[in-house]
Design a protein around this motif. Structure first.
Motif, PDB file in Angstrom:
ATOM      1  N   ALA A  77      11.112 -17.686   7.858  1.00  0.00           N
ATOM      2  CA  ALA A  77      12.101 -16.850   7.166  1.00  0.00           C
ATOM      3  C   ALA A  77      12.376 -17.421   5.775  1.00  0.00           C
ATOM      4  CB  ALA A  77      13.390 -16.771   7.987  1.00  0.00           C
ATOM      5  N   GLU A  78      12.365 -18.746   5.646  1.00  0.00           N
ATOM      6  CA  GLU A  78      12.583 -19.383   4.345  1.00  0.00           C
ATOM      7  C   GLU A  78      11.437 -19.059   3.376  1.00  0.00           C
ATOM      8  OE1 GLU A  78      12.809 -21.157   7.300  1.00  0.00           O
ATOM      9  OE2 GLU A  78      15.011 -21.094   7.346  1.00  0.00           O
ATOM     10  N   ASP A  79      10.219 -19.057   3.887  1.00  0.00           N
ATOM     11  CA  ASP A  79       9.067 -18.689   3.056  1.00  0.00           C
ATOM     12  C   ASP A  79       9.204 -17.250   2.555  1.00  0.00           C
ATOM     13  OD1 ASP A  79       7.580 -21.145   3.275  1.00  0.00           O
ATOM     14  OD2 ASP A  79       6.970 -20.530   5.298  1.00  0.00           O
ATOM     15  N   ILE A  80       9.616 -16.376   3.438  1.00  0.00           N
ATOM     16  CA  ILE A  80       9.793 -14.970   3.058  1.00  0.00           C
ATOM     17  C   ILE A  80      10.843 -14.849   1.962  1.00  0.00           C
ATOM     18  CG2 ILE A  80      10.637 -12.723   3.878  1.00  0.00           C
ATOM     19  CD1 ILE A  80       9.157 -13.421   6.569  1.00  0.00           C
ATOM     20  N   ARG A  82      11.725 -17.135  -0.204  1.00  0.00           N
ATOM     21  CA  ARG A  82      11.148 -17.718  -1.424  1.00  0.00           C
ATOM     22  C   ARG A  82      10.233 -16.704  -2.118  1.00  0.00           C
ATOM     23  NH1 ARG A  82       6.256 -19.538  -1.652  1.00  0.00           N
ATOM     24  NH2 ARG A  82       6.100 -19.876   0.588  1.00  0.00           N
ATOM     25  N   ILE A  83       9.394 -16.048  -1.344  1.00  0.00           N
ATOM     26  CA  ILE A  83       8.480 -15.044  -1.895  1.00  0.00           C
ATOM     27  C   ILE A  83       9.251 -13.901  -2.531  1.00  0.00           C
ATOM     28  CG2 ILE A  83       6.785 -13.278  -1.236  1.00  0.00           C
ATOM     29  CD1 ILE A  83       5.767 -15.370   0.874  1.00  0.00           C
ATOM     30  N   LEU A  84      10.311 -13.471  -1.864  1.00  0.00           N
ATOM     31  CA  LEU A  84      11.107 -12.337  -2.369  1.00  0.00           C
ATOM     32  C   LEU A  84      11.832 -12.657  -3.671  1.00  0.00           C
ATOM     33  CD1 LEU A  84      12.483 -10.932   0.986  1.00  0.00           C
ATOM     34  CD2 LEU A  84      10.978  -9.741  -0.638  1.00  0.00           C
ATOM     35  N   GLN A  85      11.981 -13.925  -3.992  1.00  0.00           N
ATOM     36  CA  GLN A  85      12.627 -14.310  -5.250  1.00  0.00           C
ATOM     37  C   GLN A  85      11.675 -14.284  -6.434  1.00  0.00           C
ATOM     38  OE1 GLN A  85      15.975 -14.596  -5.355  1.00  0.00           O
ATOM     39  NE2 GLN A  85      15.724 -14.031  -3.206  1.00  0.00           N
ATOM     40  N   PRO A  87       9.406 -12.744  -9.140  1.00  0.00           N
ATOM     41  CA  PRO A  87       9.224 -11.440  -9.787  1.00  0.00           C
ATOM     42  C   PRO A  87       7.757 -11.067 -10.011  1.00  0.00           C
ATOM     43  CG  PRO A  87       9.878 -13.066 -11.412  1.00  0.00           C
ATOM     44  CD  PRO A  87       9.932 -13.751 -10.061  1.00  0.00           C
ATOM     45  N   GLY A  88       6.826 -11.946  -9.641  1.00  0.00           N
ATOM     46  CA  GLY A  88       5.412 -11.700  -9.869  1.00  0.00           C
ATOM     47  C   GLY A  88       4.752 -10.777  -8.858  1.00  0.00           C
ATOM     48  N   ILE A  89       5.509 -10.359  -7.840  1.00  0.00           N
ATOM     49  CA  ILE A  89       4.965  -9.446  -6.830  1.00  0.00           C
ATOM     50  C   ILE A  89       5.907  -8.259  -6.664  1.00  0.00           C
ATOM     51  CG2 ILE A  89       3.807 -11.301  -5.569  1.00  0.00           C
ATOM     52  CD1 ILE A  89       6.120 -10.748  -3.402  1.00  0.00           C
ATOM     53  N   ILE A  90       5.529  -7.332  -5.798  1.00  0.00           N
ATOM     54  CA  ILE A  90       6.414  -6.232  -5.421  1.00  0.00           C
ATOM     55  C   ILE A  90       7.400  -6.816  -4.416  1.00  0.00           C
ATOM     56  CG2 ILE A  90       6.547  -3.928  -4.388  1.00  0.00           C
ATOM     57  CD1 ILE A  90       4.921  -4.165  -7.075  1.00  0.00           C
ATOM     58  N   ARG A  91       8.655  -6.899  -4.821  1.00  0.00           N
ATOM     59  CA  ARG A  91       9.649  -7.575  -3.971  1.00  0.00           C
ATOM     60  C   ARG A  91      10.315  -6.588  -3.006  1.00  0.00           C
ATOM     61  NH1 ARG A  91      12.936 -11.204  -8.142  1.00  0.00           N
ATOM     62  NH2 ARG A  91      12.946  -9.244  -9.265  1.00  0.00           N
ATOM     63  N   ASN A  92       9.506  -6.077  -2.135  1.00  0.00           N
ATOM     64  CA  ASN A  92       9.972  -5.163  -1.101  1.00  0.00           C
ATOM     65  C   ASN A  92      10.002  -5.956   0.203  1.00  0.00           C
ATOM     66  OD1 ASN A  92       9.493  -3.388   1.248  1.00  0.00           O
ATOM     67  ND2 ASN A  92       9.437  -1.733  -0.275  1.00  0.00           N
ATOM     68  N   LEU A  94      10.432  -5.197   3.331  1.00  0.00           N
ATOM     69  CA  LEU A  94       9.628  -4.686   4.445  1.00  0.00           C
ATOM     70  C   LEU A  94       8.148  -5.001   4.259  1.00  0.00           C
ATOM     71  CD1 LEU A  94      11.306  -1.211   5.084  1.00  0.00           C
ATOM     72  CD2 LEU A  94      11.512  -3.295   6.466  1.00  0.00           C
ATOM     73  N   LYS A  95       7.662  -4.905   3.035  1.00  0.00           N
ATOM     74  CA  LYS A  95       6.247  -5.189   2.777  1.00  0.00           C
ATOM     75  C   LYS A  95       5.942  -6.677   2.931  1.00  0.00           C
ATOM     76  CE  LYS A  95       5.339  -1.205  -0.179  1.00  0.00           C
ATOM     77  NZ  LYS A  95       4.914  -0.741  -1.517  1.00  0.00           N
ATOM     78  N   VAL A  96       6.838  -7.539   2.485  1.00  0.00           N
ATOM     79  CA  VAL A  96       6.613  -8.987   2.606  1.00  0.00           C
ATOM     80  C   VAL A  96       6.684  -9.410   4.073  1.00  0.00           C
ATOM     81  CG1 VAL A  96       7.506 -11.274   2.002  1.00  0.00           C
ATOM     82  CG2 VAL A  96       7.365  -9.484   0.247  1.00  0.00           C
ATOM     83  N   VAL A  97       7.684  -8.924   4.789  1.00  0.00           N
ATOM     84  CA  VAL A  97       7.801  -9.247   6.213  1.00  0.00           C
ATOM     85  C   VAL A  97       6.577  -8.731   6.969  1.00  0.00           C
ATOM     86  CG1 VAL A  97       9.126  -8.735   8.320  1.00  0.00           C
ATOM     87  CG2 VAL A  97      10.318  -9.404   6.224  1.00  0.00           C
ATOM     88  N   SER A  98       6.136  -7.521   6.615  1.00  0.00           N
ATOM     89  CA  SER A  98       4.965  -6.971   7.309  1.00  0.00           C
ATOM     90  C   SER A  98       3.699  -7.763   6.990  1.00  0.00           C
ATOM     91  CB  SER A  98       4.773  -5.486   6.986  1.00  0.00           C
ATOM     92  OG  SER A  98       4.227  -5.310   5.710  1.00  0.00           O
TER      93      SER A  98
END
Length: 188
Positions: A77-80, A82-85, A87-92, A94-98
């Motif tokens: 969950a911590e990795d998710i 971190r990824i969501l923070q 701005p270099g990706i689509i910060r959605n 549901l998409k990151v968790v999936s």
């Protein structure tokens, strides 16, 4: 390439798009790491343009452990978060968790079939790619019976953000289907 190079018109003139068209799209891939990469990227693309994802591809590579399915499957969950923070990706969310969930399912498919590649090609006629000879973009479908079957099976297995249209795009990207137009200089 010369000025008179003929390409499929969808890629336009953007250098990133033309490079992707010329070197990757429609080229047969059997490497599970690359198949996993496109699984993540195509799911991220849902509802967006492919060029948007191509521009963020290196950020996805960095944040998703160079598309190592084993490492992504172990994300916490911590990795998710971190990824969501980033701005270099689509910060959605549901998409990151999936992406993490799909990585775990990807590993299950590898274990069951020996590779994700073998799984995908089990849907293909005679286990081979389809080389189309279409004359215009209007002849290229958004989905086929094969993409319907793969997407249905993957949904049954629990994969998210991988419907039939995304599946067909994945098939095109990885050369399961070659939809370069007949007059394209990059057909093969």
């Amino acid at each position: 390439m010369s000025k008179n190079t003929t390409r499929c018109p969808w890629c336009g003139t953007d250098p990133l798009y033309t490079e992707y068209h010329d070197k990757e799209w429609g080229k047969e891939v059997h490497d599970d790491r690359i198949l996993f990469e496109f699984l993540i990227l195509e799911a991220a693309q849902a509802g967006l343009s492919w060029i948007t994802i191509l521009r963020k591809r290196e950020n996805y590579r960095r944040l998703f452990a160079d598309f190592d399915a084993d490492k992504v499957a172990a994300f916490t969950a911590e990795d998710i978060e971190r990824i969501l923070q980033d701005p270099g990706i689509i910060r959605n969310r549901l998409k990151v968790v999936s992406a993490v969930s799909n990585a775990r399912l990807f590993l299950q498919v590898q274990k069951e079939f020996g590779s994700f590649d073998k799984y995908l090609y089990s849907f293909m006629p005679e286990g081979k790619p389809i080389i189309n000879h279409r004359r215009s973009m209007s002849e290229i479908p958004a989905r086929t019976e094969i993409s319907d079957a793969i997407a249905k099976d993957m949904k049954k297995r629990g994969f998210k953000f991988f419907g039939t249209t995304i599946c067909y795009a994945h098939m095109q990207a990885t050369g399961m289907v070659n939809d370069h137009l007949a007059d394209c200089d990059f057909k093969k």
